[in-house]
Scaffold this motif. Structure first.
Motif, PDB file in Angstrom:
ATOM      1  N   ARG A 730      11.160 -17.373 -30.586  1.00  0.00           N
ATOM      2  CA  ARG A 730      12.414 -18.006 -30.178  1.00  0.00           C
ATOM      3  C   ARG A 730      13.562 -16.986 -30.141  1.00  0.00           C
ATOM      4  O   ARG A 730      14.509 -17.106 -29.351  1.00  0.00           O
ATOM      5  N   GLY A 731      13.473 -15.972 -30.997  1.00  0.00           N
ATOM      6  CA  GLY A 731      14.515 -14.957 -31.045  1.00  0.00           C
ATOM      7  C   GLY A 731      14.610 -14.118 -29.794  1.00  0.00           C
ATOM      8  O   GLY A 731      15.559 -13.337 -29.641  1.00  0.00           O
ATOM      9  N   LEU A 732      13.647 -14.240 -28.875  1.00  0.00           N
ATOM     10  CA  LEU A 732      13.673 -13.476 -27.626  1.00  0.00           C
ATOM     11  C   LEU A 732      14.395 -14.220 -26.509  1.00  0.00           C
ATOM     12  O   LEU A 732      14.501 -13.708 -25.390  1.00  0.00           O
ATOM     13  N   MET A 733      14.871 -15.417 -26.805  1.00  0.00           N
ATOM     14  CA  MET A 733      15.544 -16.219 -25.778  1.00  0.00           C
ATOM     15  C   MET A 733      16.903 -15.619 -25.434  1.00  0.00           C
ATOM     16  O   MET A 733      17.624 -15.111 -26.299  1.00  0.00           O
ATOM     17  N   PRO A 734      17.318 -15.694 -24.150  1.00  0.00           N
ATOM     18  CA  PRO A 734      18.696 -15.309 -23.800  1.00  0.00           C
ATOM     19  C   PRO A 734      19.684 -16.326 -24.368  1.00  0.00           C
ATOM     20  O   PRO A 734      19.316 -17.441 -24.715  1.00  0.00           O
ATOM     21  N   ARG A 735      20.930 -15.934 -24.477  1.00  0.00           N
ATOM     22  CA  ARG A 735      21.924 -16.796 -25.119  1.00  0.00           C
ATOM     23  C   ARG A 735      22.207 -18.060 -24.322  1.00  0.00           C
ATOM     24  O   ARG A 735      22.464 -19.120 -24.881  1.00  0.00           O
ATOM     25  N   GLU A 736      22.192 -17.961 -23.006  1.00  0.00           N
ATOM     26  CA  GLU A 736      22.483 -19.133 -22.186  1.00  0.00           C
ATOM     27  C   GLU A 736      21.769 -19.015 -20.859  1.00  0.00           C
ATOM     28  O   GLU A 736      21.321 -17.937 -20.460  1.00  0.00           O
ATOM     29  N   ALA A 737      21.695 -20.165 -20.175  1.00  0.00           N
ATOM     30  CA  ALA A 737      21.048 -20.206 -18.868  1.00  0.00           C
ATOM     31  C   ALA A 737      22.091 -20.487 -17.801  1.00  0.00           C
ATOM     32  O   ALA A 737      23.101 -21.150 -18.055  1.00  0.00           O
ATOM     33  N   PRO A 738      21.878 -19.978 -16.580  1.00  0.00           N
ATOM     34  CA  PRO A 738      22.824 -20.256 -15.488  1.00  0.00           C
ATOM     35  C   PRO A 738      22.837 -21.742 -15.136  1.00  0.00           C
ATOM     36  O   PRO A 738      21.910 -22.479 -15.475  1.00  0.00           O
ATOM     37  N   PRO A 739      23.862 -22.192 -14.440  1.00  0.00           N
ATOM     38  CA  PRO A 739      23.896 -23.596 -13.977  1.00  0.00           C
ATOM     39  C   PRO A 739      22.680 -23.907 -13.112  1.00  0.00           C
ATOM     40  O   PRO A 739      22.233 -23.085 -12.312  1.00  0.00           O
ATOM     41  N   GLY A 740      22.166 -25.110 -13.287  1.00  0.00           N
ATOM     42  CA  GLY A 740      20.997 -25.532 -12.506  1.00  0.00           C
ATOM     43  C   GLY A 740      19.670 -25.152 -13.122  1.00  0.00           C
ATOM     44  O   GLY A 740      18.618 -25.464 -12.565  1.00  0.00           O
ATOM     45  N   ILE A 741      19.715 -24.469 -14.261  1.00  0.00           N
ATOM     46  CA  ILE A 741      18.485 -24.063 -14.941  1.00  0.00           C
ATOM     47  C   ILE A 741      18.420 -24.780 -16.285  1.00  0.00           C
ATOM     48  O   ILE A 741      19.300 -24.609 -17.136  1.00  0.00           O
TER      49      ILE A 741
END
Length: 898
Positions: A730-741
């Motif tokens: 889980r620590g490899l996740m980006p901080r946020e996702a673009p709109p629509g994702i």
């Protein structure tokens, strides 16, 4: 019952004989004696003539042999004609019953079950003189030879015709019973209404639709009432989905849903126990709270405190016997260290010493944990070099007592590895040196240490020579050397317990299995069992003290109540979801539910998705379905509504290499070349390090956003699941996702049964917390399991298949470029992935076909070496193209040049 047919006669002694034929068989009476022969054994009656006398015999009844003898020629011929007429008439009557059953099936469009066929065949007269009866084929296809196999073929043909007719005549039902029309193969699974039906369902093939439609079909055709139907699921979420779908679809079809039950195995087991005993049990709270390892930890701590011998054995097994239980003399494990002094690969011990073999590592760890001072490969103090021998370097030297130690690479028969030449001569030479120079030699062998009590014997010898042992299980290893923790041991104990309970094993049976040679290292397994049974008993005491049950005991007790008749199953139709996740306890409960006549079982599963062995799942329940539950048809659901064909092909090509799995074909309904998503498939992006993974995921999400904006993806939004092998991914996740994702993280195990537009697998590495996991199944589990899968990483391969097949449109694999997962290397070698991103995909190592080539430099300059070094020592001067053989400029030296 048919009217009996009778023949009469008289023996030369004035005794009347009577031969009576009924549908159920024959009765031969003469005087006060009477013999009954069932129809299936009619050919046991024979009439023999010798000269002018005739004898009637009944084969298989020796005391009745020659029951009538001495008949005159005329009377003998009369009796013989009567017997032949009786046999012929019996076969005709049986054939008439079979024809009637088939005509009724065709008229009513009703499936002929295995139970009905078996009952018919049990009354079928045996055919004398090896001449099978011939009757007209009801379908007009010509005569049919009524052997048993011929009868079954005839019934299969009729059932095929019935299924086709039902699907055609009830097409409206199959088009509307679910929200989308059923495919022909789904409808075929529904109408195959046999006693035991195994449905092999590909990922995303609509297995839930089949189960819901099967229940509705049974009710609509009055094959079962709603309260006679139960659907058993592996977990609560799946059971809830089934119940919701049943209610919704039955209502839409105008069918009564009240009484149809969808539940988990565990909830169902509680219900059975409650109804059988009048007291519904309570599941232990530490199980509902997922704290079973915590309770086991408490139990082990109490046992350690109460018994020093248990404490010592626990740490002895954990630190000295747990690692590399699968070590094989003929195929030793790969080295994991490089010794720059000796310029050789090796095996790193807890104190940092690099030794030459796994067996020597066990010895070195034993010495370190006991505080024994030793020197590895110290030169022998006497000059031994001559024309035939180099200077002698014994394996271990103990300076405190001036004792040398050789660890011989010999198996239990005293033989060296087949590839070692002159090894025994070297053993004899070294022993002779010690005798000549009066030096003391201690000896161990690979077989003694790895498969016997060699370490215990070494302990006694060292003490006998004056060594003071100081056992300290808390002695820390050098940096970089990992040791087995208590948590690792507890997980092994819990897994073993799950299988012991699921298979209803006791000490006697486990000991029998140990004696039968199911594990090679019997002493190691015996030590584990000495640890396990006190833990098992303490676990049971805790259950009893609280009035609790655990999940495994619950299933076993429920099966006991069914088998004993204390609970009588009211269910005529039983359906099981996710059969590949079933333990032997679940299989036993299912068998008990359908043990009575007139019961029907339909089980849906996919052996390619069997990933819960750690929780007691047994792959053989689905691969050996008919051995487990009885004969019947197998139906395949081959069409996936989820994945595009490119994903399906990659996933299937990868997982079907496991030879223990069922062969199957998977075809996507979305194979439309004009759709850009159909070409996305499985892509691979390499990154320099784990720190770059979040950026790689972010780049992928940005590309998806742009594709949505530009209309390349015909949707306003897409879902993306990042699937980790471990929770820590889980620590490899980006901080946020673009709109629509819509972005979510899940472990692969928790994602089973779910789907998303896109899947990202972020950490396909070969190091710590690798994928495939480096934690292999311990060999002691063979004592509690019905069978395993010996193919390398078999379950991890299925787990990877599950991850790939969660995706509807595309998969992105992310791998460190210099330390990739062997799964990545395999996919690259097989041409099953497409490289994307700014960095090129590394070249697989031609030497081991597991690692990849990475640039290195040494004393001789720059070269290429395998990423798995020191396990593989392949080197080359130039990178070969895919499929190219190593050229003359390439080196396959055992040791790299630095």
């Amino acid at each position: 019952m048919a009217v009996p047919v009778m023949w009469r006669g008289t023996t030369p002694h004035g005794e009347d004989w009577v031969l009576v034929r009924r549908d159920e068989g024959f009765t031969l009476r003469h005087g006060p004696d009477e013999i009954h022969i069932p129809a299936s054994g009619a050919d046991r009656i024979s009439v023999t003539r010798r000269w002018w006398r005739t004898t009637v015999n009944v084969a298989g009844v020796p005391e009745r042999a020659g029951v009538l003898h001495g008949l005159s020629g005329d009377e003998g011929r009369r009796l013989e004609e009567a017997v032949q007429e009786a046999l012929s008439g019996s076969l005709a009557a049986w054939t008439e019953r079979l024809s009637t059953a088939i005509e009724t099936s065709r008229r009513d469009l009703r499936w002929i079950t295995e139970e009905e066929v078996t009952a018919l065949l049990s009354t079928r007269p045996s055919i004398a003189d090896g001449e099978p009866a011939v009757v007209g084929h009801a379908s007009g296809a010509g005569p049919l030879w009524l052997t048993e196999e011929g009868t079954r073929r005839w019934v299969r043909t009729v059932n095929d015709d019935v299924a086709a007719a039902v699907i055609q005549s009830r097409r409206s039902f199959f088009d509307t019973v679910e929200s989308s029309p059923l495919t022909d193969e789904q409808a075929r699974a529904v109408v195959t209404y046999d006693n035991r039906v195994n449905v092999i369902a590909a990922a995303g093939s609509g297995k839930t639709s089949v189960m819901v439609a099967r229940a509705a079909y049974a009710v609509s055709r009055e094959l079962a009432r709603p309260e006679e139907i139960v659907l058993l699921a592996f977990n609560k979420d799946a059971a809830t989905e089934l119940q919701t779908r049943i209610q919704r679809r039955f209502t839409a079809a105008g069918l009564p849903a009240q009484g149809v039950e969808a539940t988990t195995f565990h909830a169902f087991g509680l219900k059975i126990i409650g109804q059988a005993t009048g007291r519904k049990p309570t599941v232990a709270p530490w199980l509902t709270n997922n704290d079973e390892l915590g309770i086991l930890s408490q139990i082990v701590a109490e046992l350690k405190a109460a018994d020093p011998r248990f404490r010592h054995a626990w740490d002895w097994f954990r630190l000295l016997l747990f690692t590399r239980p699968e070590e094989d003399f003929a195929e030793p494990s790969a080295p994991d260290a490089w010794d720059p002094v000796r310029r050789a690969t090796g095996y790193r011990a807890m104190d940092g010493t690099s030794v030459k073999s796994e067996g020597e590592r066990w010895v070195a760890n034993f010495l370190y944990l006991h505080g024994v001072t030793y020197e590895y490969e110290r030169p022998y103090p006497h000059d031994t070099a001559d024309a035939e021998h180099r200077q002698y370097h014994p394996d271990f030297y103990y300076p405190d007592i001036d004792v040398w130690h050789e660890h011989w690479g010999l198996d239990a028969n005293g033989n060296p590895h087949p590839g070692w030449t002159d090894y025994l001569e070297g053993v004899a030479w070294k022993r002779q040196l010690h005798r000549e120079h009066g030096t003391t030699l201690v000896e161990t062998t690979w077989a003694e240490v790895m498969e016997g009590d060699g370490l215990s014997r070494l302990e006694k010898e060292l003490v006998g020579h004056g060594i003071r042992l100081d056992w300290d299980p808390d002695r820390p290893p050098v940096r970089g050397v990992k040791v087995v923790t208590d948590a690792d041991m507890l997980r092994l104990v819990r897994t073993f317990m799950l299988h012991v309970k699921a298979n209803s094993l006791d000490r006697l049976e486990v000991e029998r299995r140990l004696g039968a040679g199911l594990v090679r290292n019997r002493r190691r397994a015996s030590i584990f069992l000495d640890l396990y049974w006190p833990i098992h008993d303490a676990w049971q005491v805790r259950l009893a003290a609280g009035g609790y049950v655990d999940f495994e005991d619950m299933l076993v007790q429920a099966a006991d109540h069914l088998e004993s008749g204390r609970y009588v199953s009211p269910y005529r139709l039983v359906m099981v979801d996710e059969l590949q996740d079933a333990s032997q306890a679940r299989a036993r409960l299912t068998r008990a539910l359908v043990a009575q006549p007139g019961r029907h079982l339909l089980a849906v599963g996919d052996d390619w998705q069997s990933i819960n062995r750690f929780a007691g799942a047994d792959l053989s329940v689905v691969t050996g379905f008919h051995d487990q539950f009885g004969p019947g048809p197998t139906v395949h659901l081959t069409k996936t509504f989820r994945c595009h064909q490119s994903i399906t092909d990659t996933a299937a090509s990868f997982v079907r290499k496991n030879p223990a799995q069922l062969r199957k074909t998977v075809v996507s309904v979305h194979d439309r070349p004009a759709d850009p998503a159909a070409r996305e498939g499985v892509q691979l992006r390499t990154v320099p390090s784990a720190a770059e993974v979040p950026r790689a995921i972010g780049d992928f999400l940005t590309q998806l956003r742009d594709a949505i904006r530009e209309g390349v993806i015909a949707a306003e939004s897409v879902s993306v699941d990042v699937l980790g092998r471990y929770h820590q991914d889980r620590g490899l996740m980006p901080r946020e996702a673009p709109p629509g994702i819509h972005l979510a993280f899940r472990t692969i195990h928790s994602a089973k049964g779910l789907e998303a537009d896109y899947v990202v697998i972020p950490n396909l590495s070969a190091g710590s917390y690798a994928f495939p996991s480096r934690i292999a199944d311990d060999s002691v589990l063979a004592l509690a399991m019905t069978g395993g899968d010996a193919y390398p990483h078999a379950e991890e391969r299925r787990l990877f298949y599950v991850a790939l097949t969660r995706a509807r449109r595309g998969v992105l694999l992310i791998s460190p470029e210099h330390n990739p997962s062997p799964f990545v290397t395999e996919l690259v070698q097989d041409g099953l992935v497409r490289g994307v991103g700014p960095r090129p995909v590394a070249t697989p190592c031609p030497g081991c076909r597991v690692g990849v080539l990475r640039p290195r430099s040494g004393r001789t300059g720059h070269f290429w070496g395998c990423s798995t070094f020191p396990a593989c020592t392949y080197t080359c001067n130039t990178v070969p193209l895919p499929g190219e053989r190593p050229s003359k400029t390439m080196s396959t030296a055992r040791r790299p040049p630095f």
